[in-house]
Design a protein around this motif. Structure first.
Motif, mmCIF file in Angstrom:
data_model
loop_
_atom_site.group_PDB
_atom_site.id
_atom_site.type_symbol
_atom_site.label_atom_id
_atom_site.label_comp_id
_atom_site.label_asym_id
_atom_site.label_seq_id
_atom_site.Cartn_x
_atom_site.Cartn_y
_atom_site.Cartn_z
ATOM 1 N N THR A 192 0.214 8.478 6.620
ATOM 2 C CA THR A 192 1.222 9.218 7.381
ATOM 3 C C THR A 192 1.878 10.315 6.545
ATOM 4 O OG1 THR A 192 3.123 7.808 6.823
ATOM 5 C CG2 THR A 192 1.750 7.114 8.684
ATOM 6 N N LEU A 193 1.733 10.230 5.206
ATOM 7 C CA LEU A 193 2.392 11.162 4.297
ATOM 8 C C LEU A 193 1.576 12.426 4.066
ATOM 9 C CD1 LEU A 193 3.562 8.642 1.546
ATOM 10 C CD2 LEU A 193 5.095 10.023 2.959
ATOM 11 N N VAL A 194 2.249 13.549 3.920
ATOM 12 C CA VAL A 194 1.605 14.761 3.420
ATOM 13 C C VAL A 194 1.311 14.548 1.939
ATOM 14 C CG1 VAL A 194 2.825 16.214 5.091
ATOM 15 C CG2 VAL A 194 3.807 15.851 2.810
ATOM 16 N N ASP A 195 0.436 15.369 1.363
ATOM 17 C CA ASP A 195 0.190 15.302 -0.074
ATOM 18 C C ASP A 195 1.495 15.544 -0.822
ATOM 19 O OD1 ASP A 195 -2.460 14.823 0.346
ATOM 20 O OD2 ASP A 195 -3.130 16.872 -0.088
ATOM 21 N N GLY A 196 1.786 14.688 -1.775
ATOM 22 C CA GLY A 196 3.034 14.780 -2.518
ATOM 23 C C GLY A 196 4.208 14.123 -1.819
ATOM 24 N N GLY A 197 3.955 13.530 -0.635
ATOM 25 C CA GLY A 197 5.007 12.852 0.103
ATOM 26 C C GLY A 197 5.471 11.580 -0.584
ATOM 27 N N ALA B 206 9.599 4.665 18.842
ATOM 28 C CA ALA B 206 8.496 4.142 19.640
ATOM 29 C C ALA B 206 8.063 2.789 19.100
ATOM 30 C CB ALA B 206 7.312 5.112 19.627
ATOM 31 N N TRP B 207 7.416 2.012 19.965
ATOM 32 C CA TRP B 207 6.787 0.774 19.499
ATOM 33 C C TRP B 207 5.633 1.152 18.582
ATOM 34 C CZ3 TRP B 207 1.893 -1.267 19.540
ATOM 35 C CH2 TRP B 207 1.800 -2.626 19.190
ATOM 36 N N GLY B 208 5.460 0.403 17.498
ATOM 37 C CA GLY B 208 4.374 0.714 16.584
ATOM 38 C C GLY B 208 3.950 -0.483 15.763
ATOM 39 N N ASN B 209 2.675 -0.544 15.482
ATOM 40 C CA ASN B 209 2.085 -1.561 14.613
ATOM 41 C C ASN B 209 1.854 -0.916 13.255
ATOM 42 O OD1 ASN B 209 0.413 -3.347 13.238
ATOM 43 N ND2 ASN B 209 -0.710 -3.944 15.081
ATOM 44 N N ILE B 210 2.445 -1.463 12.220
ATOM 45 C CA ILE B 210 2.415 -0.844 10.901
ATOM 46 C C ILE B 210 0.998 -0.745 10.320
ATOM 47 C CG2 ILE B 210 2.739 -2.927 9.516
ATOM 48 C CD1 ILE B 210 4.777 -1.336 7.867
ATOM 49 N N THR B 211 0.076 -1.517 10.867
ATOM 50 C CA THR B 211 -1.315 -1.431 10.405
ATOM 51 C C THR B 211 -2.111 -0.375 11.154
ATOM 52 O OG1 THR B 211 -2.128 -3.116 11.951
ATOM 53 C CG2 THR B 211 -1.296 -3.887 9.818
ATOM 54 N N ASP B 212 -1.494 0.275 12.146
ATOM 55 C CA ASP B 212 -2.221 1.254 12.956
ATOM 56 C C ASP B 212 -1.272 2.321 13.487
ATOM 57 O OD1 ASP B 212 -4.389 2.422 14.270
ATOM 58 O OD2 ASP B 212 -4.105 1.215 16.075
ATOM 59 N N LEU B 213 -0.542 2.970 12.598
ATOM 60 C CA LEU B 213 0.402 4.007 13.002
ATOM 61 C C LEU B 213 -0.342 5.276 13.415
ATOM 62 C CD1 LEU B 213 3.040 3.537 10.152
ATOM 63 C CD2 LEU B 213 3.262 2.791 12.534
ATOM 64 N N PRO B 214 0.082 5.924 14.501
ATOM 65 C CA PRO B 214 -0.660 7.068 15.037
ATOM 66 C C PRO B 214 -0.267 8.403 14.410
ATOM 67 C CG PRO B 214 1.133 6.552 16.509
ATOM 68 C CD PRO B 214 1.214 5.551 15.372
ATOM 69 N N PHE B 215 -0.122 8.419 13.080
ATOM 70 C CA PHE B 215 0.272 9.655 12.398
ATOM 71 C C PHE B 215 -0.721 9.950 11.274
ATOM 72 C CE2 PHE B 215 4.268 7.356 13.511
ATOM 73 C CZ PHE B 215 4.699 8.184 14.541
ATOM 74 N N GLN B 216 -0.992 11.217 11.039
ATOM 75 C CA GLN B 216 -1.875 11.629 9.962
ATOM 76 C C GLN B 216 -1.225 12.770 9.185
ATOM 77 O OE1 GLN B 216 -4.915 10.541 8.799
ATOM 78 N NE2 GLN B 216 -4.819 8.796 10.196
ATOM 79 N N ALA B 217 -0.830 12.488 7.948
ATOM 80 C CA ALA B 217 -0.290 13.508 7.041
ATOM 81 C C ALA B 217 0.805 14.343 7.704
ATOM 82 C CB ALA B 217 -1.417 14.404 6.522
ATOM 83 N N GLU B 218 1.812 13.658 8.265
ATOM 84 C CA GLU B 218 2.847 14.352 9.024
ATOM 85 C C GLU B 218 4.235 14.285 8.400
ATOM 86 O OE1 GLU B 218 2.806 13.449 13.243
ATOM 87 O OE2 GLU B 218 0.716 12.783 13.104
ATOM 88 N N PHE B 219 4.456 13.368 7.426
ATOM 89 C CA PHE B 219 5.817 13.131 6.951
ATOM 90 C C PHE B 219 5.946 13.373 5.454
ATOM 91 C CE2 PHE B 219 5.245 10.623 10.789
ATOM 92 C CZ PHE B 219 6.355 11.026 11.529
ATOM 93 N N ASN B 220 7.104 13.914 5.073
ATOM 94 C CA ASN B 220 7.425 14.118 3.658
ATOM 95 C C ASN B 220 8.033 12.871 3.043
ATOM 96 O OD1 ASN B 220 8.299 16.788 5.342
ATOM 97 N ND2 ASN B 220 7.175 17.358 3.473
ATOM 98 N N VAL B 221 8.761 12.100 3.870
ATOM 99 C CA VAL B 221 9.398 10.862 3.412
ATOM 100 C C VAL B 221 9.143 9.773 4.441
ATOM 101 C CG1 VAL B 221 11.579 9.698 2.888
ATOM 102 C CG2 VAL B 221 11.215 12.056 2.136
ATOM 103 N N VAL B 222 8.689 8.607 3.965
ATOM 104 C CA VAL B 222 8.530 7.424 4.802
ATOM 105 C C VAL B 222 9.280 6.280 4.129
ATOM 106 C CG1 VAL B 222 6.923 5.709 5.740
ATOM 107 C CG2 VAL B 222 6.298 8.138 5.737
ATOM 108 N N THR B 223 10.062 5.550 4.892
ATOM 109 C CA THR B 223 10.690 4.337 4.373
ATOM 110 C C THR B 223 10.112 3.130 5.099
ATOM 111 O OG1 THR B 223 12.552 4.632 5.920
ATOM 112 C CG2 THR B 223 12.865 5.383 3.652
ATOM 113 N N CYS B 224 9.931 2.055 4.353
ATOM 114 C CA CYS B 224 9.483 0.776 4.912
ATOM 115 C C CYS B 224 10.359 -0.284 4.255
ATOM 116 C CB CYS B 224 7.998 0.556 4.628
ATOM 117 S SG CYS B 224 7.328 -0.940 5.390
ATOM 118 N N MET B 225 11.503 -0.566 4.890
ATOM 119 C CA MET B 225 12.527 -1.399 4.275
ATOM 120 C C MET B 225 12.595 -2.779 4.948
ATOM 121 S SD MET B 225 15.395 1.616 3.588
ATOM 122 C CE MET B 225 15.506 2.257 5.262
ATOM 123 N N TYR B 226 13.558 -3.577 4.545
ATOM 124 C CA TYR B 226 13.730 -4.942 5.073
ATOM 125 C C TYR B 226 12.586 -5.881 4.666
ATOM 126 C CZ TYR B 226 16.746 -2.549 8.581
ATOM 127 O OH TYR B 226 17.682 -1.781 9.230
ATOM 128 N N GLY B 227 11.755 -5.490 3.693
ATOM 129 C CA GLY B 227 10.605 -6.327 3.339
ATOM 130 C C GLY B 227 9.593 -6.430 4.455
#
Length: 273
Positions: A170-175, A129-150
């Motif tokens: 966007t990360l769960v606790d311990g994510g 989906a289209w997304g703005n990294i300063t306003d992602l519509p997720f709350q504590a949903e992911f175990n792993v997030v990558t933010c690559m390419y600088g």
């Protein structure tokens, strides 16, 4: 802070023509989306044609995957790639991630709608989906997030902490967050005539991009100036700490002998429980 006035853009264009890169204290996000939209069709081909970029992405992927293997091997995870570009690297990364864990949910977002369209064809329409990294519509949903390419470095200074906070949320606790940035390397600065006292200085690298050998132009027949924030290890760790993220491991990724010799700084961060 993210707006570059015409006078500053003209100054940067002049310096880039002379030195290949320039330096500035402001980010140019005005044409970021349109620039990546134009690059979407040729993005992976362009990157794969450059030995420095192949070395950079391969080294960073290997580093992240080796660390993730030790942290989440055998687990079932939800995975988000923030800033997925055309999705090809996300596909490769998730395939290798799937060698040692079960990906129950895959999501990817990008700010360029052209890139999103390409990524949907590779990763599946419902996964991107289209997304703005300063306003992602997720709350504590992911175990792993990558933010690559600088990716984080394209933002103006006053939005960087907000973006890292958002990634953390966007990360769960311990994510785990895997992120890489452009390092503030003294050899790189010296080679491209960085000078703290004259007009060619700042925290951001400014540069041109070519697509298929041709310069990327805006609607006024001027070359688009891209900017990327340089970080010291201390700076990015402070941003991470403020977002409730603890460094697990980090690594400086140095370039190949020939090509653009910028140094990347990669970190694996864990969200505090």
């Amino acid at each position: 802070m993210g707006i570059i006035i015409n006078k500053e853009l003209n100054r940067l264009r002049t310096i880039i023509e002379r030195n290949r890169v320039a330096f500035t204290d402001v980010a140019n996000i005005q044409q970021l989306q349109v620039g990546y939209d134009v690059r979407a069709d040729n993005y992976s081909k362009e990157s794969q044609s450059r030995p420095d970029k192949v070395h950079q992405t391969t080294s960073i992927d290997r580093f992240f995957l080796e660390e993730l293997r030790g942290l989440i091997s055998g687990k079932t995870i939800a995975y988000l790639d923030a800033g997925c570009a055309d999705g090809r690297r996300t596909k490769r990364f998730s395939n290798e991630l799937g060698d040692f864990c079960q990906i129950d949910r895959l999501c990817a977002v990008d700010y360029s709608r052209g890139m999103v369209a390409k990524a949907q064809g590779i990763l599946g329409h419902s996964n991107v989906a289209w997304g703005n990294i300063t306003d992602l519509p997720f709350q504590a949903e992911f175990n792993v997030v990558t933010c690559m390419y600088g990716v984080i470095g394209h933002l103006p200074e006053d939005l960087i902490q907000q973006a890292i906070n958002n990634l953390s949320q966007t990360l769960v606790d311990g994510g785990i967050l895997c992120i890489d940035v452009l390092g503030r390397d003294q050899k790189f600065l010296k080679q491209y005539r960085y000078n703290e006292v004259n007009s060619n200085h700042g925290k951001y690298v400014a540069y041109f991009v070519k697509v298929g050998g041709s310069p990327l132009m805006n609607g006024k027949d001027q070359r688009i100036v891209y900017t990327m924030r340089m970080f010291t290890p201390g700076e990015i760790k402070i941003y991470a700490k403020n977002a409730g993220l603890r460094p697990v491991v980090d690594k400086e990724i140095y370039p190949v002998e020939r090509g653009v010799d910028e140094m990347e700084y990669a970190l694996v961060l864990k969200k505090e429980c």
